[in-house]
Motif scaffolding. Structure first.
Motif, PDB file in Angstrom:
ATOM      1  N   ARG A  89       0.822  -1.202   0.000  1.00  0.00           N
ATOM      2  CA  ARG A  89       0.000   0.000   0.000  1.00  0.00           C
ATOM      3  C   ARG A  89       0.862   1.261   0.000  1.00  0.00           C
ATOM      4  O   ARG A  89       0.491   2.281   0.577  1.00  0.00           O
ATOM      5  CB  ARG A  89      -0.935  -0.004   1.224  1.00  0.00           C
ATOM      6  N   VAL A  90       2.010   1.173  -0.645  1.00  0.00           N
ATOM      7  CA  VAL A  90       2.913   2.322  -0.646  1.00  0.00           C
ATOM      8  C   VAL A  90       2.384   3.449  -1.537  1.00  0.00           C
ATOM      9  O   VAL A  90       2.664   4.619  -1.295  1.00  0.00           O
ATOM     10  CB  VAL A  90       4.333   1.898  -1.099  1.00  0.00           C
ATOM     11  N   ALA A  91       1.592   3.138  -2.560  1.00  0.00           N
ATOM     12  CA  ALA A  91       1.093   4.172  -3.470  1.00  0.00           C
ATOM     13  C   ALA A  91      -0.314   3.822  -3.918  1.00  0.00           C
ATOM     14  O   ALA A  91      -0.577   2.687  -4.329  1.00  0.00           O
ATOM     15  CB  ALA A  91       2.006   4.317  -4.691  1.00  0.00           C
ATOM     16  N   SER A  92      -1.232   4.792  -3.853  1.00  0.00           N
ATOM     17  CA  SER A  92      -2.618   4.535  -4.234  1.00  0.00           C
ATOM     18  C   SER A  92      -2.840   4.633  -5.733  1.00  0.00           C
ATOM     19  O   SER A  92      -3.793   4.060  -6.261  1.00  0.00           O
ATOM     20  CB  SER A  92      -3.543   5.539  -3.533  1.00  0.00           C
TER      21      SER A  92
END
Length: 483
Positions: free
Chosen positions: A303-306
């Motif tokens: 979930r580091v980047a949406s």
């Protein structure tokens, strides 16, 4: 002016020739000193009338630590008068390996802070610690017809104003959005009186600030250098980051694109001439595996980047290039791009392109390798570009090769106005009709009898007959003759 006893222990040695504050010495607790001005009466040259510590230019070079790798010391000598020896760039002598003191003096600084860890696992030790709490400098965007209190700060353009008289701003602003020509500069706006106080661009607080100005006459120059050397065997549970940047948003409010710039690491490129790299990662390889790292750049975390792990918003000729710099450019042994995830789509292109969405020019065994299960497609193109896939160059086998075990090798399900497939002298119409300048069919073994196994539509021929399967396992033939 009032200084505690512990402060005096740090300041007094500054008056000595080498300005050594603590060199391999254990901490000593000083006896109590009366909390009055007499405690610093012997420091007139160091403390000015405002209580600020000032050091004048030193008159000589201190070489007492030249040739000593990373000593336990704090030394100050204004004008880069402290000679020191960092472990990763310390010169002891000629390439022969001989140690000669005349080589020692090659690194100098105004402030040297050097230390080795002293405590076991009970504490976290830092040779240099700078902590900052920022709670001032807030300025709101200027608004007309708004009530402001004295002391309120506002931004307009590249200017920051402070209300020196409370009131309500006017219907149309009279505040210049740029820096004034003279100070003090005040403006009457409705019933508010504003005073210019700063540029918006620098109305910010920093935990630490480094600035290096390279001018004519300079050789090689760094803005800052962080050298990190692992000389112990890595063990399970340990971590050894060279530099760590921890950036947390604990406000409870998300940063929005185009509204608030919350960036963990920002590299700003500016000036009137082009630089070479914004970020460069280099490696010379090692003797064990031949490579300096497992990953030169890794972005991890489910979930580091949406939106996207890597976003390229640039008008450069190539968005993401491989070997296009001309530097190095060795072929990749497995694939130029490899995807082994189970995401819905491996490659998705969108937007209008004038040439192509994907251009392959690498010389590795595979330009793109895609593995893993996909619920939709491995490559998806929903653009309005002239071509979805443009393949050029000389291929030894095929431009497109399908070696899968899928039910269909190539499936066309679009709404085609002209042709499903088109080539020089032939085409497949949208309804499936084939048009070709000529059709060459290789010689095939004729059926042994009219009842030989076959499927409807199957063809065969020899020098005497044409054969056609008209029903399951039912052949008919027509004789061939000269004319």
């Amino acid at each position: 002016m009032r200084f505690r006893a512990r402060t005096i222990l740090l300041l007094l040695p500054l008056m000595g020739p080498s300005a050594v504050l603590a060199q391999a010495q254990p901490a000593v607790e000083a006896p109590p000193v009366p909390d009055n001005d007499r405690a610093v009466s012997n420091l007139p040259a160091l403390v000015d009338s405002h209580g600020l510590l000032r050091l004048k230019q030193a008159t000589g070079l201190d070489r007492s630590l030249a040739g000593t790798k990373n000593p336990n010391t704090i030394m100050m000598g204004v004008g880069n008068r402290i000679s020191f020896c960092p472990a990763l760039s310390c010169i002891y002598g000629p390439p022969s390996g001989a140690v000669r003191p005349e080589f020692f003096d090659h690194q100098r600084a105004s402030l040297l802070v050097s230390g080795a860890s002293q405590d076991d696992g009970a504490t976290q030790e830092q040779t240099l610690a700078v902590t900052t709490t920022i709670g001032t400098g807030y300025a709101t965007p200027y608004k007309p017809r708004t009530a402001y209190r004295a002391g309120d700060n506002v931004n307009i353009g590249n200017a920051v104003y402070r209300a020196v008289q409370a009131g309500t701003s006017g219907a149309a602003t009279t505040l210049p959005a740029t820096r004034p020509d003279h100070l003090p500069f005040t403006v009457k706006d409705g019933s508010v009186v504003w005073e210019w106080i700063n540029d918006s661009a620098i109305n910010a607080k920093l935990g630490a600030y480094f600035e290096t100005n390279v001018v004519d006459g300079a050789g090689a120059a760094w803005g800052a250098a962080f050298n990190y050397h692992i000389n112990t065997k890595p063990r399970s549970g340990q971590f050894f980051p060279g530099v760590e940047f921890d950036y947390a948003n604990d406000s409870g409010h998300d940063c929005a694109v185009g509204v608030t710039d919350c960036t963990a690491i920002r590299v700003g490129l500016a000036g009137n001439a082009q630089v070479t790299h914004g970020i460069q990662i280099t490696g010379d390889g090692v003797g064990t595996t031949g490579y300096s790292s497992i990953w030169a750049l890794r972005i991890n975390g489910d979930r580091v980047a949406s939106q996207s792990a890597i976003e390229v918003d640039a008008a450069s000729p190539i968005g993401l290039g491989f070997g296009s710099s001309g530097i190095g450019g060795q072929s990749h042994s497995v694939a130029t791009i490899q995807d082994v995830t189970a995401g819905p789509t491996s490659l998705q292109t969108a937007g209008a392109k004038t040439i192509a969405d994907l251009v392959l020019g690498a010389s590795g065994p595979r330009a793109i390798q895609i593995t893993g299960a996909r619920s939709s497609s491995a490559i998806e193109d929903t653009t309005t570009s002239p071509a979805a896939l443009n393949i050029g160059g000389k291929k030894s086998l095929a431009a497109i090769r399908d070696g899968s075990t899928t039910p269909t090798g190539i499936l066309l399900q679009g709404a085609y106005a002209t042709a499903q497939i088109s080539g020089p002298g032939w085409s497949v119409a949208p309804d499936g009709g084939l048009t070709a300048a000529s059709v060459t069919e290789p010689v095939s073994a004729p059926p042994a009898s009219s009842r030989a196994p076959c499927r409807v539509g199957q063809r065969a021929w020899d020098k005497d007959y044409e054969y056609r399967c008209v029903a399951a396992n039912r052949w008919k033939r027509a004789a061939l003759s000269d004319w």
